[in-house]
Design an enzyme around this catalytic site. Structure first.
Site, PDB file in Angstrom:
ATOM      1  N   VAL A 199      -5.783   5.860  -6.729  1.00  0.00           N
ATOM      2  CA  VAL A 199      -5.287   5.663  -8.101  1.00  0.00           C
ATOM      3  C   VAL A 199      -4.272   6.738  -8.454  1.00  0.00           C
ATOM      4  CG1 VAL A 199      -5.913   5.446 -10.542  1.00  0.00           C
ATOM      5  CG2 VAL A 199      -7.537   4.728  -8.782  1.00  0.00           C
ATOM      6  N   GLY A 254       9.279   2.394  -0.215  1.00  0.00           N
ATOM      7  CA  GLY A 254       7.880   2.527   0.237  1.00  0.00           C
ATOM      8  C   GLY A 254       6.888   2.547  -0.906  1.00  0.00           C
ATOM      9  N   GLU A 310      -9.271   9.723  -3.544  1.00  0.00           N
ATOM     10  CA  GLU A 310      -8.322  10.268  -4.521  1.00  0.00           C
ATOM     11  C   GLU A 310      -6.987   9.521  -4.517  1.00  0.00           C
ATOM     12  OE1 GLU A 310      -8.884  13.141  -6.837  1.00  0.00           O
ATOM     13  OE2 GLU A 310      -7.323  11.779  -7.534  1.00  0.00           O
ATOM     14  N   LYS A 352      -6.796  -0.599  -9.680  1.00  0.00           N
ATOM     15  CA  LYS A 352      -6.927   0.832 -10.028  1.00  0.00           C
ATOM     16  C   LYS A 352      -7.739   0.999 -11.313  1.00  0.00           C
ATOM     17  CE  LYS A 352      -2.597   1.970  -7.726  1.00  0.00           C
ATOM     18  NZ  LYS A 352      -1.142   1.927  -7.878  1.00  0.00           N
TER      19      LYS A 352
HETATM   20  P1  NAP Z   1       2.065   0.032   5.279  1.00  0.00           P
HETATM   21  O1  NAP Z   1       3.300   0.832   5.237  1.00  0.00           O
HETATM   22  O2  NAP Z   1       2.156  -1.451   5.320  1.00  0.00           O
HETATM   23  O3  NAP Z   1       1.221   0.538   6.541  1.00  0.00           O
HETATM   24  C1  NAP Z   1       0.088  -0.121   7.022  1.00  0.00           C
HETATM   25  C2  NAP Z   1      -0.212   0.423   8.396  1.00  0.00           C
HETATM   26  O4  NAP Z   1      -1.399  -0.211   8.887  1.00  0.00           O
HETATM   27  C3  NAP Z   1       0.892   0.150   9.440  1.00  0.00           C
HETATM   28  O5  NAP Z   1       1.041   1.272  10.265  1.00  0.00           O
HETATM   29  C4  NAP Z   1       0.325  -1.019  10.253  1.00  0.00           C
HETATM   30  O6  NAP Z   1       0.734  -1.001  11.607  1.00  0.00           O
HETATM   31  C5  NAP Z   1      -1.147  -0.718  10.195  1.00  0.00           C
HETATM   32  N1  NAP Z   1      -1.960  -1.891  10.406  1.00  0.00           N
HETATM   33  C6  NAP Z   1      -1.919  -3.063   9.731  1.00  0.00           C
HETATM   34  N2  NAP Z   1      -2.845  -3.903  10.212  1.00  0.00           N
HETATM   35  C7  NAP Z   1      -3.469  -3.250  11.219  1.00  0.00           C
HETATM   36  C8  NAP Z   1      -4.493  -3.596  12.104  1.00  0.00           C
HETATM   37  N3  NAP Z   1      -5.084  -4.798  12.060  1.00  0.00           N
HETATM   38  N4  NAP Z   1      -4.900  -2.684  13.017  1.00  0.00           N
HETATM   39  C9  NAP Z   1      -4.303  -1.468  13.071  1.00  0.00           C
HETATM   40  N5  NAP Z   1      -3.324  -1.079  12.246  1.00  0.00           N
HETATM   41  C10 NAP Z   1      -2.907  -1.970  11.333  1.00  0.00           C
HETATM   42  O7  NAP Z   1       1.126   0.367   4.028  1.00  0.00           O
HETATM   43  P2  NAP Z   1       1.105   1.700   3.160  1.00  0.00           P
HETATM   44  O8  NAP Z   1       2.111   1.586   2.087  1.00  0.00           O
HETATM   45  O9  NAP Z   1       1.090   2.881   4.044  1.00  0.00           O
HETATM   46  O10 NAP Z   1      -0.309   1.533   2.436  1.00  0.00           O
HETATM   47  C11 NAP Z   1      -1.523   1.789   3.111  1.00  0.00           C
HETATM   48  C12 NAP Z   1      -2.663   1.809   2.082  1.00  0.00           C
HETATM   49  O11 NAP Z   1      -2.392   2.828   1.119  1.00  0.00           O
HETATM   50  C13 NAP Z   1      -2.800   0.522   1.276  1.00  0.00           C
HETATM   51  O12 NAP Z   1      -4.171   0.347   0.982  1.00  0.00           O
HETATM   52  C14 NAP Z   1      -2.032   0.821  -0.008  1.00  0.00           C
HETATM   53  O13 NAP Z   1      -2.498   0.057  -1.091  1.00  0.00           O
HETATM   54  C15 NAP Z   1      -2.371   2.268  -0.193  1.00  0.00           C
HETATM   55  N6  NAP Z   1      -1.432   3.047  -0.978  1.00  0.00           N
HETATM   56  C16 NAP Z   1      -0.092   2.988  -0.740  1.00  0.00           C
HETATM   57  C17 NAP Z   1       0.771   3.779  -1.456  1.00  0.00           C
HETATM   58  C18 NAP Z   1       2.254   3.751  -1.243  1.00  0.00           C
HETATM   59  O14 NAP Z   1       2.966   4.385  -2.041  1.00  0.00           O
HETATM   60  N7  NAP Z   1       2.765   3.082  -0.229  1.00  0.00           N
HETATM   61  C19 NAP Z   1       0.267   4.649  -2.440  1.00  0.00           C
HETATM   62  C20 NAP Z   1      -1.117   4.696  -2.661  1.00  0.00           C
HETATM   63  C21 NAP Z   1      -1.959   3.884  -1.935  1.00  0.00           C
HETATM   64  P3  NAP Z   1       2.273  -1.234  12.051  1.00  0.00           P
HETATM   65  O15 NAP Z   1       3.005  -0.023  11.507  1.00  0.00           O
HETATM   66  O16 NAP Z   1       2.234  -1.260  13.516  1.00  0.00           O
HETATM   67  O17 NAP Z   1       2.699  -2.505  11.392  1.00  0.00           O
HETATM   68  N1  HSE Z   2       2.145  -0.174  -4.799  1.00  0.00           N
HETATM   69  C1  HSE Z   2       1.490   0.902  -5.465  1.00  0.00           C
HETATM   70  C2  HSE Z   2       2.331   1.329  -6.639  1.00  0.00           C
HETATM   71  C3  HSE Z   2       1.299   2.042  -4.528  1.00  0.00           C
HETATM   72  O1  HSE Z   2       3.513   0.972  -6.694  1.00  0.00           O
HETATM   73  O2  HSE Z   2       1.825   2.021  -7.516  1.00  0.00           O
HETATM   74  C4  HSE Z   2       0.534   3.190  -5.123  1.00  0.00           C
HETATM   75  O3  HSE Z   2      -0.796   2.834  -5.317  1.00  0.00           O
END
Ligand code: NAP
Ligand code: HSE
Length: 444
Positions: A136, A191, A133, A209
Site C-alpha cells: 500500500v 513502471g 509494507e 489497498k
Molecule cells: P512486473 O514488472 O510485471 O514483474 C513481474 C515479474 O514476475 C516478472 O519478472 C515476471 O517474469 C515474473 N513472473 C510472472 N509470472 C511468473 C511465473 N509464473 N513464474 C516466475 N516468475 C513470474 O510486475 P511489478 O510491477 O514488478 O509488480 C510485482 C508486484 O508488486 C505486483 O503484485 C504489483 O501489484 C506489486 N507492486 C508494484 C508496484 C509498481 O510500482 N510496479 C508498486 C507496488 C506494488 P518475466 O520478467 O520473465 O516476465
Molecule cells: N499500479 C500501482 C499504482 C502500483 O499505480 O499505484 C503501486 O501499488
C-alpha cells in the site's frame, strides 16, 4: 576466533519492475545493512517467467529459475519476496513458503485482498510470517504507521490517494490537457501500472489497498464487491475545467470510514472533487497521500511516491530488515507486537454500513439537447428523488445542438442519487449516460 555472522538467505520470486529494484538497491546497500544488522545477507535465488529476457540487473544464470515454488520450499532459503503479482502462482508461492515457516515479503495487494485471511491463518499455523509494507502506498511506511506508530488509536476516518498510476494520469490530464489514453501509456512505461492496467484505472487496485488498510485499522476483511468502486476512465479534460471553475481538483480517493456509535464501517473508492486548497488536492503525479484520523493522535498525513521501482523497493527492503530481526533474535517480542495490531484471528469484525446510506454532495455532468425546457426536465427528475441542486453550469458541446450541463447538489445519499441517475437516463433530452462524481468534504 570471531564467530561467523549468521547468514539470511533471500529468494526473490519475480524480477520485474519491483524485483529488479529490490535486487539493485539491496546489492548496493548490503554492506551497510549487514554491519547494522549483524548478519550476512545473501541474494540466493530469483525466479522469472522468461530466462532469456534482458534485465536491468546482473543476476548470475545459476541463481535464476522459472520455478518459483522451488524457491518457496527451498530449505536453504529463509525469506521469500513474492514480487510476481496476480493471485494464482503468487498464492501458491506465498502459502508454500509460509507453510515451511519462512518469512514472506509481499507487494501484492490483490493477493492480500483476495486471500488475506487464508495467508494470515497459514502463517499463524506454521510459524511463518507475512510482511507487506510495499502493498500500500509504495514508499510511504503506512503499514508501520497503522500497526506501530498509531497503535493507541481507533480510526474513524482514513482517506487518500492510493494509486500512483491514476494520480499520474489525472495530473497530466489536468496540467497538460492530455488525453487519457496517451497518459496511461506513459504510466505503463514508467513502471507504475499493474500488468493489467484496468486494475488501476477502474479503481480495483485502490480497492485492494483500501481492503488492506481497513483490515489493519478495523480487523475486518472488506471485499471490493462490498465497496463502492469507481475508476477514472470516464473523466475527461473538460471535467477538470468544470471542477476548477467550481474551486475543486479531482483525485481518485479511497475512503474508509467507521462510525463508532453505530459501529458500522464503509469503504469506497471513487474520483472525488476536493477543494483546491485541500493539501491532498495538491498531491500530484505518482505521489500518494494518506490522511489518518486517530481518536488519540488526531489527524496525521503521509505523502510520498506511491508506485515505481525505487519507492517500492524501499518498502520491501524495510520489511527485509524486520524479517532479519524476526529470524535473528527478538522473535517473541516482535510477534507479540504484530499480533496486537493485526490479529490473525480478529476478536470481532465490525458491521458494514449499507452503501446506499452514504451521504455526500455530488457533481453531475451530462450531455443534453440544447433546446427549451431541458433544464426544467432535469430539475424535475432530481426533485422527484429529493435531490437538491446547488449550482448549474451550462456550456456549448459538440455536436451542434447539444449542451454540456454540470450540476452540483446539496448533501444527498447514494440511494437517491442512483435513483436520480436512472430517471435522468430515461429522459429523451439526456444524450448519454451522465457522469457522477462525489464531492469530498473532509474537515481535516
Ligand atoms: P512486473 O514488472 O510485471 O514483474 C513481474 C515479474 O514476475 C516478472 O519478472 C515476471 O517474469 C515474473 N513472473 C510472472 N509470472 C511468473 C511465473 N509464473 N513464474 C516466475 N516468475 C513470474 O510486475 P511489478 O510491477 O514488478 O509488480 C510485482 C508486484 O508488486 C505486483 O503484485 C504489483 O501489484 C506489486 N507492486 C508494484 C508496484 C509498481 O510500482 N510496479 C508498486 C507496488 C506494488 P518475466 O520478467 O520473465 O516476465
Ligand atoms: N499500479 C500501482 C499504482 C502500483 O499505480 O499505484 C503501486 O501499488
Amino acid at each position: 576466533m570471531m564467530k561467523p555472522l549468521p547468514v539470511i538467505r533471500i529468494g526473490i520470486c519475480g524480477l520485474g519492475t519491483v524485483g529488479q529494484g529490490v535486487w539493485k538497491h539491496l546489492s548496493r546497500i548490503r554492506p551497510d545493512l549487514e554491519s547494522r544488522l549483524g548478519v550476512k545477507l545473501e541474494l540466493t535465488r530469483a525466479s522469472v517467467r522468461d530466462l532469456r529476457k534482458s534485465r536491468g540487473v546482473k543476476v548470475p544464470a545459476k541463481k535464476l529459475t522459472t520455478d518459483s515454488l522451488a524457491i518457496a520450499t527451498d530449505p536453504n532459503i529463509d525469506v521469500v519476496c513474492e514480487l510476481i503479482g496476480g493471485t494464482t502462482v503468487a498464492r501458491q508461492v506465498t502459502l508454500a513458503a509460509l507453510a515451511a515457516g519462512k518469512v514472506v515479503i509481499s507487494a501484492n495487494k490483490a493477493l492480500i485482498c483476495a486471500h488475506g485471511a487464508e495467508i494470515f491463518e497459514t502463517a499463524r499455523r506454521h510459524g511463518g510470517h507475512f510482511l507487506f509494507e510495499a502493498s500500500v502506498a509504495g514508499g510511504i511506511p503506512i503499514i508501520k504507521a497503522l500497526r506501530e506508530g498509531l497503535v493507541a488509536n481507533r480510526f474513524p476516518l482514513i482517506y487518500g490517494i492510493l494509486n500512483g498510476t491514476c494520480n499520474y494520469i489525472l495530473t497530466q490530464m489536468e496540467e497538460q490537457d492530455a488525453p487519457y489514453t496517451a497518459v496511461l501509456g506513459e504510466a505503463k512505461e514508467l513502471g507504475y501500472a499493474e500488468a493489467d492496467e484496468s486494475l488501476d484505472v477502474q479503481g480495483w487496485d485502490t480497492a485492494h489497498k483500501a481492503a488492506v488498510l481497513a483490515y489493519l485499522a478495523h480487523h475486518t476483511w472488506v471485499k471490493p464487491k462490498q465497496m463502492i468502486v469507481e475508476g477514472i476512465d470516464r473523466i475527461t479534460p473538460a471535467d477538470f475545467k468544470h471542477a476548477v471553475a467550481l474551486g475543486y481538483g479531482i483525485k481518485l480517493l479511497a475512503v474508509i470510514a467507521r462510525d463508532f456509535e453505530t459501529d458500522e464501517l464503509s469503504v469506497r473508492v471513487h474520483p472525488t472533487l476536493l477543494p483546491e486548497s485541500h493539501v491532498v488536492a495538491k498531491v500530484s503525479g505518482v505521489f500518494n497521500a494518506v490522511s489518518v484520523r486517530g481518536d488519540v493522535a488526531g489527524t496525521t498525513l503521509y505523502i510520498g511516491r506511491g508506485a515505481g521501482q525505487d519507492a517500492t523497493a524501499s518498502a520491501v527492503i524495510s520489511d527485509l530488515v524486520d524479517a532479519v530481526a524476526l529470524l535473528k533474535n527478538d522473535r517473541r517480542a516482535f510477534i507479540t507486537a504484530r499480533k496486537a495490531s493485526a490479529p490473525a484471528r480478529p476478536a470481532r469484525a465490525c458491521r458494514l454500513a449499507p452503501l446506499e446510506h452514504i451521504r455526500c454532495r455530488y457533481y453531475l455532468r451530462m450531455t443534453v439537447s440544447d433546446e427549451p425546457g431541458v433544464l426544467a426536465q432535469v430539475a424535475t427528475a432530481m426533485a422527484a428523488k429529493q435531490v437538491s441542486i446547488a449550482s448549474v453550469i451550462q456550456s456549448a458541446h459538440e455536436p451542434a445542438g447539444a449542451a454540456s450541463l454540470v450540476l452540483t447538489t446539496h448533501r444527498s445519499d447514494e440511494q437517491a442519487m442512483r435513483a436520480t441517475l436512472a430517471k435522468l437516463a430515461r429522459l429523451r433530452c439526456v444524450l448519454e449516460q451522465p457522469l457522477l462524481l462525489r464531492i469530498g468534504d473532509f474537515a481535516d
